[in-house]
Design a protein around this motif. Structure first.
Motif, PDB file in Angstrom:
ATOM      1  N   LEU A 104       0.801  -1.218   0.000  1.00  0.00           N
ATOM      2  CA  LEU A 104       0.000   0.000   0.000  1.00  0.00           C
ATOM      3  C   LEU A 104       0.835   1.270   0.000  1.00  0.00           C
ATOM      4  N   PHE A 105       1.944   1.265   0.717  1.00  0.00           N
ATOM      5  CA  PHE A 105       2.723   2.478   0.916  1.00  0.00           C
ATOM      6  C   PHE A 105       4.083   2.386   0.221  1.00  0.00           C
ATOM      7  N   PRO A 106       4.625   3.507  -0.221  1.00  0.00           N
ATOM      8  CA  PRO A 106       5.965   3.509  -0.818  1.00  0.00           C
ATOM      9  C   PRO A 106       7.051   3.571   0.252  1.00  0.00           C
ATOM     10  N   ASP A 107       6.909   2.733   1.264  1.00  0.00           N
ATOM     11  CA  ASP A 107       7.860   2.715   2.376  1.00  0.00           C
ATOM     12  C   ASP A 107       8.777   1.516   2.198  1.00  0.00           C
ATOM     13  N   MET A 108       9.565   1.571   1.127  1.00  0.00           N
ATOM     14  CA  MET A 108      10.416   0.466   0.711  1.00  0.00           C
ATOM     15  C   MET A 108      11.711   1.062   0.167  1.00  0.00           C
ATOM     16  N   GLY A 109      12.751   0.254   0.111  1.00  0.00           N
ATOM     17  CA  GLY A 109      14.020   0.768  -0.390  1.00  0.00           C
ATOM     18  C   GLY A 109      14.958  -0.341  -0.793  1.00  0.00           C
ATOM     19  N   SER A 110      16.044   0.055  -1.434  1.00  0.00           N
ATOM     20  CA  SER A 110      17.017  -0.905  -1.953  1.00  0.00           C
ATOM     21  C   SER A 110      18.434  -0.457  -1.648  1.00  0.00           C
ATOM     22  N   VAL A 111      19.327  -1.441  -1.635  1.00  0.00           N
ATOM     23  CA  VAL A 111      20.755  -1.197  -1.448  1.00  0.00           C
ATOM     24  C   VAL A 111      21.482  -1.891  -2.587  1.00  0.00           C
ATOM     25  N   MET A 112      22.169  -1.119  -3.410  1.00  0.00           N
ATOM     26  CA  MET A 112      22.949  -1.674  -4.510  1.00  0.00           C
ATOM     27  C   MET A 112      24.422  -1.638  -4.127  1.00  0.00           C
ATOM     28  N   VAL A 113      25.049  -2.810  -4.067  1.00  0.00           N
ATOM     29  CA  VAL A 113      26.467  -2.921  -3.724  1.00  0.00           C
ATOM     30  C   VAL A 113      27.251  -3.232  -4.994  1.00  0.00           C
ATOM     31  N   ALA A 114      28.229  -2.425  -5.305  1.00  0.00           N
ATOM     32  CA  ALA A 114      29.033  -2.625  -6.511  1.00  0.00           C
ATOM     33  C   ALA A 114      29.952  -3.834  -6.335  1.00  0.00           C
ATOM     34  N   VAL A 115      29.882  -4.754  -7.286  1.00  0.00           N
ATOM     35  CA  VAL A 115      30.802  -5.896  -7.327  1.00  0.00           C
ATOM     36  C   VAL A 115      31.981  -5.556  -8.236  1.00  0.00           C
ATOM     37  N   ASP A 116      31.674  -5.016  -9.404  1.00  0.00           N
ATOM     38  CA  ASP A 116      32.689  -4.445 -10.302  1.00  0.00           C
ATOM     39  C   ASP A 116      32.657  -2.927 -10.162  1.00  0.00           C
ATOM     40  N   PRO A 117      33.675  -2.225 -10.662  1.00  0.00           N
ATOM     41  CA  PRO A 117      33.551  -0.773 -10.769  1.00  0.00           C
ATOM     42  C   PRO A 117      32.317  -0.435 -11.607  1.00  0.00           C
ATOM     43  N   ASN A 118      31.471   0.438 -11.093  1.00  0.00           N
ATOM     44  CA  ASN A 118      30.293   0.906 -11.823  1.00  0.00           C
ATOM     45  C   ASN A 118      30.619   2.285 -12.382  1.00  0.00           C
ATOM     46  N   THR A 119      30.720   2.399 -13.696  1.00  0.00           N
ATOM     47  CA  THR A 119      31.142   3.637 -14.338  1.00  0.00           C
ATOM     48  C   THR A 119      30.126   4.055 -15.398  1.00  0.00           C
ATOM     49  N   LYS A 120      30.274   5.281 -15.905  1.00  0.00           N
ATOM     50  CA  LYS A 120      29.416   5.736 -16.997  1.00  0.00           C
ATOM     51  C   LYS A 120      29.556   4.812 -18.204  1.00  0.00           C
ATOM     52  N   GLU A 121      30.814   4.378 -18.462  1.00  0.00           N
ATOM     53  CA  GLU A 121      31.088   3.588 -19.659  1.00  0.00           C
ATOM     54  C   GLU A 121      30.441   2.208 -19.598  1.00  0.00           C
ATOM     55  N   ASN A 122      30.376   1.592 -18.418  1.00  0.00           N
ATOM     56  CA  ASN A 122      29.800   0.243 -18.368  1.00  0.00           C
ATOM     57  C   ASN A 122      28.361   0.226 -17.847  1.00  0.00           C
ATOM     58  N   THR A 170       8.996  -2.558   4.538  1.00  0.00           N
ATOM     59  CA  THR A 170       8.834  -2.273   5.960  1.00  0.00           C
ATOM     60  C   THR A 170       7.739  -3.154   6.553  1.00  0.00           C
ATOM     61  N   LYS A 171       7.872  -3.417   7.837  1.00  0.00           N
ATOM     62  CA  LYS A 171       6.940  -4.318   8.511  1.00  0.00           C
ATOM     63  C   LYS A 171       5.491  -3.837   8.407  1.00  0.00           C
ATOM     64  N   HIS A 172       5.260  -2.532   8.577  1.00  0.00           N
ATOM     65  CA  HIS A 172       3.891  -2.011   8.556  1.00  0.00           C
ATOM     66  C   HIS A 172       3.285  -2.030   7.156  1.00  0.00           C
ATOM     67  N   ASN A 173       4.116  -2.285   6.142  1.00  0.00           N
ATOM     68  CA  ASN A 173       3.678  -2.277   4.744  1.00  0.00           C
ATOM     69  C   ASN A 173       3.476  -3.695   4.211  1.00  0.00           C
ATOM     70  N   ASN A 174       3.262  -4.635   5.108  1.00  0.00           N
ATOM     71  CA  ASN A 174       3.064  -6.029   4.699  1.00  0.00           C
ATOM     72  C   ASN A 174       1.991  -6.108   3.599  1.00  0.00           C
ATOM     73  N   PRO A 175       2.276  -6.739   2.454  1.00  0.00           N
ATOM     74  CA  PRO A 175       1.321  -6.749   1.331  1.00  0.00           C
ATOM     75  C   PRO A 175      -0.038  -7.310   1.734  1.00  0.00           C
ATOM     76  N   TYR A 176      -1.081  -6.757   1.131  1.00  0.00           N
ATOM     77  CA  TYR A 176      -2.435  -7.233   1.432  1.00  0.00           C
ATOM     78  C   TYR A 176      -2.844  -8.391   0.533  1.00  0.00           C
ATOM     79  N   LYS A 177      -2.018  -8.751  -0.447  1.00  0.00           N
ATOM     80  CA  LYS A 177      -2.331  -9.883  -1.309  1.00  0.00           C
ATOM     81  C   LYS A 177      -1.049 -10.614  -1.682  1.00  0.00           C
ATOM     82  N   GLU A 178      -1.203 -11.835  -2.135  1.00  0.00           N
ATOM     83  CA  GLU A 178      -0.060 -12.664  -2.498  1.00  0.00           C
ATOM     84  C   GLU A 178       0.534 -12.215  -3.827  1.00  0.00           C
ATOM     85  N   SER A 179       1.852 -12.293  -3.933  1.00  0.00           N
ATOM     86  CA  SER A 179       2.551 -12.023  -5.191  1.00  0.00           C
ATOM     87  C   SER A 179       3.737 -12.975  -5.271  1.00  0.00           C
TER      88      SER A 179
END
Length: 294
Positions: free
Chosen positions: A146-164, A243-252
């Protein structure tokens, strides 16, 4: 130092969050920065030893060759990704449960978080494709969150550059709210007209990162990446949380709330370089239960 970056030194002690009593690698002013910009880059989130273990394990892991599926961009180039819902007993699951990852995201989102899914995103040299502008909540919304109370963490394994083909974000775009999404080829993307106007109003930031650096970003932050035109691969570990309070109301095809058991601070170093747990279950696009899954 760029205002969107935080540098974490091994000797730097963690800062106590006033929100949850957890330990975070961010200060209160940096929390305010995330609230304003919708993202923050943390340099050296993983120390050198942890980074070496992640890189060596990922690059030698046969599971990614076996389970990675490709998503084509408009030019026919493909980004490969291997996705899983549960943080099993391996290096990747351990990283997704590290206190410096989980506590920081709980600080940023203001609630207990649980593991929603993770994936290894692989852009091969010269052939790795692009991603169109999108918000992660553009399709997590369809999963019953229901809520946009979510987030992500992207960890670089290789160098992340404009070129790649490093990630690009529009600073402050999370404040636009959820933008309408639709299908564009094999990808789900945000309304192109809306994105065009957003680019005129907001600053575009290339999130170039060294291995071990991490990008924390809000689920409504508009982001994209260009094709890999370089001779260098671009691998990134992406861990996503609800987030815990944002538990989905339906299965996905992604899980309901499950308490996340945090790892010990030194868990990656103790785990060392060894292959993933045999029973690790990868997700496949055929399991998609929503329109336009990630």
């Amino acid at each position: 130092m760029d205002q969107t970056e935080v540098k974490v030194h091994p000797a730097q002690s963690a800062v106590n969050s006033t929100l949850l009593g957890v330990k975070s690698v961010l200060t209160a002013s940096q929390k305010a920065q995330f609230d304003r910009d919708g993202f923050i880059i943390v340099r050296n989130l993983l120390d050198q030893e942890e980074t070496d273990i992640l890189v060596r394990t990922a690059k030698s892991d046969p599971a990614f060759k076996q389970h990675a599926h490709g998503v084509a961009d408009p030019d026919g180039k493909k980004v490969k990704m291997a996705l899983w819902n549960h943080p099993s007993d391996d290096v990747y699951g351990t990283i997704s449960r590290l206190p410096k990852v989980v506590d920081t995201l709980e600080h940023l989102l203001g609630d207990e978080v649980y593991h929603y899914h993770s994936k290894m995103v692989i852009k091969e040299p010269f052939t790795g494709g692009s991603f169109c502008w999108h918000q992660d909540y553009g399709y997590w919304y369809l999963n019953g969150c229901l809520f946009p109370d979510m987030g992500s963490v992207m960890v670089a394994v290789d160098p992340n550059t404009k070129e790649n083909g490093c990630l690009q974000v529009l600073k402050g775009s999370h404040l636009l709210g959820r933008v309408e999404h639709g299908r564009y080829g094999e990808q789900t993307g945000a309304d192109p007209e809306r994105c065009e106007q957003a680019q005129k109003a907001l600053e575009l930031v290339y999130c170039e990162m060294a291995p071990g650096d991490a990008l924390f970003f809000h689920c409504n932050t508009l982001h994209r990446s260009q094709a890999n035109t370089s001779p260098h691969p671009r691998w990134s570990l992406l861990c996503c949380y609800n987030t815990k309070h944002n538990n989905p109301y339906k299965e996905s095809h992604h899980p309901f709330y499950e308490p996340l058991v945090k790892a010990q601070e030194d868990a990656v170093r103790r785990y060392g370089v060894r292959q993933a747990e045999v029973g690790k279950r990868f997700w496949h696009p055929s399991e998609d239960k929503t329109v336009g899954a990630d």
